[in-house]
Design an enzyme around this catalytic site. Structure first.
Site, mmCIF file in Angstrom:
data_model
loop_
_atom_site.group_PDB
_atom_site.id
_atom_site.type_symbol
_atom_site.label_atom_id
_atom_site.label_comp_id
_atom_site.label_asym_id
_atom_site.label_seq_id
_atom_site.Cartn_x
_atom_site.Cartn_y
_atom_site.Cartn_z
ATOM 1 N N SER A 8 0.795 -1.218 0.052
ATOM 2 C CA SER A 8 0.089 0.033 -0.016
ATOM 3 C C SER A 8 0.859 1.264 0.125
ATOM 4 O O SER A 8 1.729 1.276 0.591
ATOM 5 C CB SER A 8 -1.045 0.136 1.273
ATOM 6 O OG SER A 8 -1.491 1.308 1.460
ATOM 7 N N ASP A 68 -7.664 -3.396 -0.309
ATOM 8 C CA ASP A 68 -8.390 -2.617 -1.152
ATOM 9 C C ASP A 68 -9.567 -2.192 -0.491
ATOM 10 O O ASP A 68 -10.303 -3.048 -0.064
ATOM 11 C CB ASP A 68 -8.539 -3.224 -2.658
ATOM 12 C CG ASP A 68 -9.093 -1.906 -3.677
ATOM 13 O OD1 ASP A 68 -7.934 -1.237 -3.664
ATOM 14 O OD2 ASP A 68 -10.163 -2.043 -4.024
ATOM 15 N N TYR A 149 -12.972 9.594 3.343
ATOM 16 C CA TYR A 149 -14.674 10.215 3.226
ATOM 17 C C TYR A 149 -14.995 10.096 4.913
ATOM 18 O O TYR A 149 -16.412 10.332 5.171
ATOM 19 C CB TYR A 149 -15.365 9.261 2.575
ATOM 20 C CG TYR A 149 -15.188 9.087 1.151
ATOM 21 C CD1 TYR A 149 -14.492 8.302 0.423
ATOM 22 C CD2 TYR A 149 -15.851 9.970 0.158
ATOM 23 C CE1 TYR A 149 -13.934 8.070 -0.885
ATOM 24 C CE2 TYR A 149 -15.546 9.851 -1.280
ATOM 25 C CZ TYR A 149 -14.720 8.988 -1.767
ATOM 26 O OH TYR A 149 -14.509 8.985 -2.936
ATOM 27 N N ASP A 150 -14.203 9.985 5.843
ATOM 28 C CA ASP A 150 -14.360 9.844 7.044
ATOM 29 C C ASP A 150 -15.252 10.994 7.563
ATOM 30 O O ASP A 150 -16.194 10.906 8.188
ATOM 31 C CB ASP A 150 -13.122 9.808 8.022
ATOM 32 C CG ASP A 150 -12.565 8.466 8.006
ATOM 33 O OD1 ASP A 150 -11.495 8.234 8.267
ATOM 34 O OD2 ASP A 150 -13.147 7.347 7.415
HETATM 35 O O1 LIG Z 1 -12.716 7.785 4.786
HETATM 36 C C1 LIG Z 1 -12.184 6.994 4.414
HETATM 37 N N1 LIG Z 1 -11.844 5.940 5.537
HETATM 38 C C2 LIG Z 1 -11.537 4.762 5.586
HETATM 39 O O2 LIG Z 1 -11.256 4.183 6.362
HETATM 40 C C3 LIG Z 1 -11.314 4.277 4.103
HETATM 41 N N2 LIG Z 1 -10.647 3.266 3.469
HETATM 42 C C4 LIG Z 1 -10.699 3.446 2.469
HETATM 43 N N3 LIG Z 1 -11.095 4.735 2.118
HETATM 44 C C5 LIG Z 1 -11.343 5.315 0.748
HETATM 45 O O3 LIG Z 1 -11.168 4.248 -0.525
HETATM 46 C C6 LIG Z 1 -9.776 4.704 -1.045
HETATM 47 C C7 LIG Z 1 -9.240 3.272 -1.029
HETATM 48 O O4 LIG Z 1 -8.558 3.092 -2.468
HETATM 49 P P1 LIG Z 1 -7.617 2.148 -2.245
HETATM 50 O O5 LIG Z 1 -8.025 0.884 -1.530
HETATM 51 O O6 LIG Z 1 -7.158 1.882 -3.634
HETATM 52 O O7 LIG Z 1 -6.336 2.629 -1.457
HETATM 53 P P2 LIG Z 1 -5.319 3.807 -2.235
HETATM 54 O O8 LIG Z 1 -5.138 3.919 -3.337
HETATM 55 O O9 LIG Z 1 -5.630 4.958 -1.085
HETATM 56 O O10 LIG Z 1 -3.821 3.092 -1.539
HETATM 57 P P3 LIG Z 1 -3.577 1.641 -1.868
HETATM 58 O O11 LIG Z 1 -3.580 0.884 -0.639
HETATM 59 O O12 LIG Z 1 -4.151 1.269 -3.052
HETATM 60 O O13 LIG Z 1 -1.817 1.974 -2.260
HETATM 61 C C8 LIG Z 1 -9.219 5.818 0.034
HETATM 62 O O14 LIG Z 1 -8.500 6.317 -1.088
HETATM 63 C C9 LIG Z 1 -10.475 6.588 0.492
HETATM 64 O O15 LIG Z 1 -10.764 7.299 -0.664
HETATM 65 C C10 LIG Z 1 -11.522 5.314 3.130
HETATM 66 N N4 LIG Z 1 -12.021 6.436 3.149
HETATM 67 MG MG LIG Z 2 -5.146 1.948 -4.520
#
Ligand SMILES: O=c1[nH]c(=O)c2ncn([C@@H]3O[C@H](COP(=O)(O)OP(=O)(O)OP(=O)(O)O)[C@@H](O)[C@H]3O)c2[nH]1
Ligand SMILES: [Mg+2]
Length: 194
Positions: A8, A68, A149-150
């Protein structure tokens, strides 16, 4: 202490996962000098989590995990879903929130956060563990903690948004807590068998 590589680039997620999986030594992509971009072209959280964990397990020759995750809003037919990170053109948390609120046009909606943890081992083992947290999207932003989006994700039982919770409070009820709990339960049972 068992070592796991976390595929990540999201510092908030790394922090939450490190504190929830406190009895593991979590290595980040920086620790293994992985700087490429991983294309998340899956249509489900499971597919994207597997894409990330597979890529890093292959690159490192070791066991890798990925998360994810995203927000699914009922009145938006489940959007933004797997596109949560890049829902707006600008792909910032503020603009992503703005787009969800403008599409809801002042209406409240049931919603859920989803987190899928994928485990991929060099021997080809591939498993996914899903966690969900149900709440509501409210039309005002409340709180400064957390990320993404918390500020608009309201938990009725706590009468607070995720962003109004301390990290310990969020980590005790979140979608990521549930997916990681299922994951660490599996690892513990696997260790007991060996
Ligand atoms: O308010 C939030 N509280 C959370 O607890 C949460 N968990 C996920 N998210 C949203 O979903 C996307 C993940 O996308 P995602 O899983 O592709 O992660 P990412 O691209 O940020 O990092 P990576 O792990 O892929 O490198 C994130 O950017 C956030 O917008 C959250 N929003
Ligand atoms: Mg991602």
């Amino acid at each position: 202490m068992k070592e796991l590589i976390l595929a990540s680039n999201n510092a908030h997620k790394v922090e939450e996962i490190k504190s929830i999986l406190s009895d593991y030594n979590i290595l980040t992509l920086k620790d293994i000098n992985f700087t490429d971009e991983i294309i998340e072209d899956g249509l489900t959280f499971e597919e994207n989590a597997l894409i990330k964990a597979r890529t890093i397990s292959k690159y490192s020759g070791k066991t890798a995990i990925a998360d994810d995750s995203g927000l699914s809003v009922e009145l938006l037919e489940g959007r933004p879903g797997v596109y949560s990170a890049r829902y707006s053109k600008e792909q910032t948390d503020a603009k992503n929130i703005e787009k969800v609120l403008s599409e809801l046009d002042g209406k409240k909606s049931k919603a859920k956060f989803v987190s899928v943890i994928a485990l991929v081992k060099p021997d080809g083992t591939e498993l996914t563990f899903r966690g969900e947290c149900h709440g509501e999207i409210i039309s005002e932003q409340r709180g400064n903690n957390g990320f993404g989006y918390d500020p608009i994700f309201y938990v009725p039982s706590l009468e607070k948004t995720f962003a109004e919770l301390s990290s310990d409070e969020k980590n005790s009820i979140s979608h990521r807590k549930e997916s990681l709990e299922k994951f660490s339960k599996f690892l513990k049972e696997e260790n007991n068998e060996n």
